[in-house]
Design a protein around this motif. Structure first.
Motif, mmCIF file in Angstrom:
data_model
loop_
_atom_site.group_PDB
_atom_site.id
_atom_site.type_symbol
_atom_site.label_atom_id
_atom_site.label_comp_id
_atom_site.label_asym_id
_atom_site.label_seq_id
_atom_site.Cartn_x
_atom_site.Cartn_y
_atom_site.Cartn_z
ATOM 1 N N ASN A 73 0.815 -1.220 0.000
ATOM 2 C CA ASN A 73 0.000 0.000 0.000
ATOM 3 C C ASN A 73 0.846 1.266 0.000
ATOM 4 O OD1 ASN A 73 -2.382 -1.497 0.047
ATOM 5 N ND2 ASN A 73 -2.410 -1.551 2.274
ATOM 6 N N LEU A 74 1.889 1.279 -0.804
ATOM 7 C CA LEU A 74 2.812 2.417 -0.791
ATOM 8 C C LEU A 74 2.184 3.711 -1.285
ATOM 9 C CD1 LEU A 74 6.063 0.628 -1.971
ATOM 10 C CD2 LEU A 74 5.382 1.239 0.359
ATOM 11 N N SER A 75 1.096 3.619 -2.017
ATOM 12 C CA SER A 75 0.450 4.843 -2.504
ATOM 13 C C SER A 75 -0.598 5.375 -1.529
ATOM 14 C CB SER A 75 -0.198 4.588 -3.865
ATOM 15 O OG SER A 75 -1.193 3.592 -3.747
ATOM 16 N N ALA A 76 -0.847 4.624 -0.461
ATOM 17 C CA ALA A 76 -1.842 5.052 0.525
ATOM 18 C C ALA A 76 -1.301 6.215 1.364
ATOM 19 C CB ALA A 76 -2.196 3.886 1.447
ATOM 20 N N PRO A 77 -2.200 7.016 1.940
ATOM 21 C CA PRO A 77 -1.736 8.080 2.850
ATOM 22 C C PRO A 77 -1.203 7.448 4.141
ATOM 23 C CG PRO A 77 -4.123 7.963 2.829
ATOM 24 C CD PRO A 77 -3.637 7.007 1.777
ATOM 25 N N ASN A 78 -0.443 8.195 4.885
ATOM 26 C CA ASN A 78 0.086 7.754 6.184
ATOM 27 C C ASN A 78 1.062 6.589 6.078
ATOM 28 O OD1 ASN A 78 -1.568 9.683 7.527
ATOM 29 N ND2 ASN A 78 -3.279 8.273 7.352
ATOM 30 N N VAL A 79 1.819 6.515 4.990
ATOM 31 C CA VAL A 79 2.833 5.470 4.830
ATOM 32 C C VAL A 79 4.165 6.033 5.301
ATOM 33 C CG1 VAL A 79 4.067 4.048 3.153
ATOM 34 C CG2 VAL A 79 1.610 4.371 2.938
ATOM 35 N N VAL A 80 4.793 5.330 6.267
ATOM 36 C CA VAL A 80 6.071 5.784 6.806
ATOM 37 C C VAL A 80 7.056 4.621 6.910
ATOM 38 C CG1 VAL A 80 5.080 7.695 8.125
ATOM 39 C CG2 VAL A 80 5.338 5.466 9.204
ATOM 40 N N ALA A 81 8.331 4.964 6.979
ATOM 41 C CA ALA A 81 9.389 3.971 7.109
ATOM 42 C C ALA A 81 9.396 3.386 8.513
ATOM 43 C CB ALA A 81 10.739 4.616 6.816
ATOM 44 N N PHE A 121 8.356 0.295 4.243
ATOM 45 C CA PHE A 121 7.329 1.263 4.613
ATOM 46 C C PHE A 121 6.040 0.538 4.946
ATOM 47 C CE2 PHE A 121 10.383 3.631 2.207
ATOM 48 C CZ PHE A 121 10.365 4.896 2.777
ATOM 49 N N LYS A 122 5.257 1.130 5.852
ATOM 50 C CA LYS A 122 3.946 0.579 6.170
ATOM 51 C C LYS A 122 2.961 1.699 6.380
ATOM 52 C CE LYS A 122 4.730 0.141 11.146
ATOM 53 N NZ LYS A 122 4.734 -0.775 12.280
ATOM 54 N N ASN A 123 1.704 1.362 6.210
ATOM 55 C CA ASN A 123 0.616 2.308 6.401
ATOM 56 C C ASN A 123 0.299 2.342 7.897
ATOM 57 O OD1 ASN A 123 -1.886 3.606 6.562
ATOM 58 N ND2 ASN A 123 -2.484 2.896 4.550
ATOM 59 N N THR A 124 0.385 3.496 8.500
ATOM 60 C CA THR A 124 0.170 3.616 9.945
ATOM 61 C C THR A 124 -1.294 3.494 10.348
ATOM 62 O OG1 THR A 124 0.068 6.020 9.801
ATOM 63 C CG2 THR A 124 2.226 5.036 10.280
ATOM 64 N N THR A 125 -2.199 3.501 9.381
ATOM 65 C CA THR A 125 -3.609 3.366 9.718
ATOM 66 C C THR A 125 -4.141 1.958 9.448
ATOM 67 O OG1 THR A 125 -4.285 4.139 7.528
ATOM 68 C CG2 THR A 125 -4.114 5.797 9.290
ATOM 69 N N SER A 126 -3.244 1.062 9.050
ATOM 70 C CA SER A 126 -3.642 -0.305 8.725
ATOM 71 C C SER A 126 -3.165 -1.261 9.798
ATOM 72 C CB SER A 126 -3.022 -0.722 7.385
ATOM 73 O OG SER A 126 -3.248 -2.081 7.125
ATOM 74 N N VAL A 127 -3.892 -2.338 10.015
ATOM 75 C CA VAL A 127 -3.467 -3.344 10.994
ATOM 76 C C VAL A 127 -2.526 -4.348 10.350
ATOM 77 C CG1 VAL A 127 -5.510 -3.148 12.427
ATOM 78 C CG2 VAL A 127 -5.492 -4.777 10.528
ATOM 79 N N LEU A 128 -2.413 -4.302 9.030
ATOM 80 C CA LEU A 128 -1.513 -5.212 8.331
ATOM 81 C C LEU A 128 -0.106 -4.635 8.310
ATOM 82 C CD1 LEU A 128 -3.794 -6.100 5.319
ATOM 83 C CD2 LEU A 128 -3.434 -7.416 7.409
ATOM 84 N N ASP A 129 0.874 -5.509 8.340
ATOM 85 C CA ASP A 129 2.274 -5.066 8.323
ATOM 86 C C ASP A 129 2.881 -5.366 6.978
ATOM 87 O OD1 ASP A 129 5.226 -5.751 10.278
ATOM 88 O OD2 ASP A 129 4.607 -3.976 9.231
#
Length: 66
Positions: free
Chosen positions: A29-37, A58-66
């Motif tokens: 989900n690299l194109s999603a908002p709230n993606v951080v290293a 990178f991961k989406n900070t609003t997702s429960v998936l890693d």
């Protein structure tokens, strides 16, 4: 090597370019908002050669998936 933790992809690319390093970006989900290293292959404060490729995950900070 800088600490990329918490940076966006754009920020991480800018920091890497400023110290003559190359980034390989990984994650979902690299194109999603709230993606951080959250992880990198070379520890911060390690000295490497100019042009070294650092893989940063990178991961989406609003997702429960890693």
């Amino acid at each position: 090597v800088p600490d990329f933790t918490g940076l966006t992809i754009s920020e991480a690319n800018s920091v890497a370019a400023s110290v003559n390093l190359n980034l390989e970006v990984s994650g979902n989900n690299l194109s999603a908002p709230n993606v951080v290293a959250y992880r990198q292959t070379v520890n911060a404060d390690t000295e490497v050669e100019v042009g070294t490729v650092i893989t940063v995950a990178f991961k989406n900070t609003t997702s429960v998936l890693d």
